[in-house]
Design an enzyme around this catalytic site. Structure first.
Site, short mmCIF file in Angstrom:
data_model
loop_
_atom_site.label_atom_id
_atom_site.label_comp_id
_atom_site.label_asym_id
_atom_site.label_seq_id
_atom_site.Cartn_x
_atom_site.Cartn_y
_atom_site.Cartn_z
N ASP A 123 -42.00 31.86 41.35
CA ASP A 123 -40.76 31.37 40.76
C ASP A 123 -40.26 30.21 41.62
O ASP A 123 -40.26 30.31 42.85
CB ASP A 123 -39.69 32.46 40.70
CG ASP A 123 -38.53 32.03 39.83
OD1 ASP A 123 -38.68 32.08 38.60
OD2 ASP A 123 -37.50 31.60 40.38
N THR A 124 -39.85 29.13 40.98
CA THR A 124 -39.44 27.92 41.69
C THR A 124 -38.03 27.52 41.29
O THR A 124 -37.68 27.56 40.11
CB THR A 124 -40.41 26.75 41.37
OG1 THR A 124 -41.73 27.13 41.74
CG2 THR A 124 -40.02 25.48 42.11
#
Length: 182
Positions: free
Chosen positions: A64-65
């Site tokens: 997840d960014t």
């Protein structure tokens, strides 16, 4: 054992392909509305939730960014006006891109966070409008994709370029290699 990339992101799929390993993809099914203000904890929690949502057997990799600036998370913009405002806010400034990664191998769960600093050049309203009209800012954290036309917005980067794209592949490679998965 199969390697499963828990994503629907074409960018992450392309990045993992760079490692020349066989894998399949399964889209995770989670709600991304977690009440967490610390960016590192947030991406680690989200990547872990994504990995744990995969029910297939195998070695699971998820990520997840987020983009973080002025003590707030800049996720994917809700609309084009929101994208414009995000890019305007980042103009001439440094921001941090955080990617949380989780790798599950049997009962072993490894979770880490990679951070990269990015500085945007001064962005005119005209350039921001051009960028928004010729790219797809709504499916990217912070409204930009550094690997595409978003590269024109960037003045400097400190850290892992691929982390900004969405998957710190060097660190993932090291973990998979050290564990004799590849």
């Amino acid at each position: 054992m199969d390697i499963i990339l828990a994503t629907s992101s074409p960018r992450r799929i392309n990045l993992l392909k760079m490692l020349n390993i066989k894998f399949k993809t399964v889209a995770p099914r989670i709600k991304e509305n977690i009440n967490e203000t610390d960016p590192e904890k947030l991406v680690k929690k989200l990547s872990k939730l994504k990995a744990l949502s995969i029910k297939e057997k195998g070695i699971i990799i998820s990520a997840d960014t987020i983009v973080y600036h002025n003590n707030k998370v800049l996720g994917k913009p809700k609309n084009l006006d929101n994208a414009f405002n995000m890019l305007k806010e980042l103009s001439s400034k440094w921001h941090t891109v955080y990617t949380g990664v989780t790798i599950i191998e049997k009962d072993d769960i490894i979770t880490f966070c990679e951070k990269t600093m990015v500085k945007f050049k001064k962005l005119s309203d005209e350039l921001i409008r051009y960028y928004i009209s010729t790219s797809k800012p709504l499916d990217k954290a912070g409204a930009y994709g550094i690997q595409e036309l978003g590269a024109i917005l960037v003045e400097k980067i400190e850290g892992d370029y691929y982390n900004v794209v969405g998957l710190p592949i060097s660190r993932i490679w090291d973990i998979l290699w050290d564990r004799r998965i590849i």
